[in-house]
Design a protein around this motif. Structure first.
Motif, PDB file in Angstrom:
ATOM      1  N   SER A   1     -78.528 -73.009 128.571  1.00  0.00           N
ATOM      2  CA  SER A   1     -79.900 -73.079 128.085  1.00  0.00           C
ATOM      3  C   SER A   1     -80.773 -72.119 128.863  1.00  0.00           C
ATOM      4  N   ALA A   2     -81.962 -71.942 128.351  1.00  0.00           N
ATOM      5  CA  ALA A   2     -82.907 -71.037 128.999  1.00  0.00           C
ATOM      6  C   ALA A   2     -83.226 -71.512 130.404  1.00  0.00           C
ATOM      7  N   SER A   3     -83.252 -72.803 130.636  1.00  0.00           N
ATOM      8  CA  SER A   3     -83.612 -73.318 131.960  1.00  0.00           C
ATOM      9  C   SER A   3     -82.593 -72.905 133.023  1.00  0.00           C
ATOM     10  N   VAL A   4     -81.320 -72.856 132.666  1.00  0.00           N
ATOM     11  CA  VAL A   4     -80.292 -72.426 133.621  1.00  0.00           C
ATOM     12  C   VAL A   4     -80.479 -70.940 133.933  1.00  0.00           C
ATOM     13  N   LEU A   5     -80.736 -70.145 132.900  1.00  0.00           N
ATOM     14  CA  LEU A   5     -80.950 -68.713 133.108  1.00  0.00           C
ATOM     15  C   LEU A   5     -82.228 -68.464 133.916  1.00  0.00           C
ATOM     16  N   ILE A   6     -83.277 -69.221 133.643  1.00  0.00           N
ATOM     17  CA  ILE A   6     -84.534 -69.058 134.374  1.00  0.00           C
ATOM     18  C   ILE A   6     -84.335 -69.436 135.840  1.00  0.00           C
ATOM     19  N   ALA A   7     -83.601 -70.477 136.098  1.00  0.00           N
ATOM     20  CA  ALA A   7     -83.337 -70.883 137.488  1.00  0.00           C
ATOM     21  C   ALA A   7     -82.575 -69.780 138.221  1.00  0.00           C
TER      22      ALA A   7
END
Length: 174
Positions: free
Chosen positions: A5-11
């Motif tokens: 998800s985007a949250s994993v990439l953003i992290a």
């Protein structure tokens, strides 16, 4: 990672922000402002990443790939803009900071007029003006050197400046 998800990439992006910025600065020939813009574009691209069932084994490598591609797009865009402006006539009108022949001639003429005006001055007035303007001496120092009062030094300098101004103005009228 089964779901990305985007949250994993953003992290991962946040963890590698400084290194990514340095990488893009090098890729963009040291232009840190453009690199910062590409990093921001990378963040926006990652934030728009939809949830997928595809597996991304290495989020850091994925982020660098996205950022690298955006940097290449930026370089290509800059080249296209540069090619458009190469044929611009406005680019040929860049002014030279050096004075032109006319300005040089007029400046030399003014220097000759000023030199002639200085030679016409009485010795004390010329000396006072040169000590004040060229050597940067104070009125007191000039007065001691010439053996006159401070007020006389002021009169010498004033008289010399008026004479030089009048000579330059008379020369401009010719």
């Amino acid at each position: 990672m089964a779901r990305q998800s985007a949250s994993v990439l953003i992290a991962s992006f946040q963890e590698n922000y400084e290194q990514l910025l340095r990488f893009l600065t090098r890729k963009l020939n040291g232009d840190s402002q453009r690199a910062a813009d590409v990093v921001q574009d990378t963040y926006l691209r990652l934030a728009k990443t939809p949830d997928t069932d595809d597996e991304i084994d290495n989020p850091r490598a994925y982020i660098y790939r996205v950022a690298g591609n955006l940097a290449i797009d930026q370089i290509r865009s800059d080249r296209r803009l540069s090619a458009l402006h190469d044929g611009d006539e406005g680019a040929l009108e860049i002014s030279d900071p050096k004075p032109g022949p006319e300005k040089i001639y007029l400046s030399r003429e003014q220097i000759m007029l000023l030199d002639r005006a200085l030679k016409e001055l009485p010795d004390n007035a010329r000396a006072a003006l040169l000590m004040f303007r060229v050597e940067g001496m104070s009125h007191t120092e000039i007065a001691d050197k010439l053996g006159v009062s401070n007020s006389m030094v002021a009169k010498y300098i004033g008289r010399a400046l008026r004479h030089c101004r009048d000579a330059l103005l008379a020369g401009d009228e010719k």
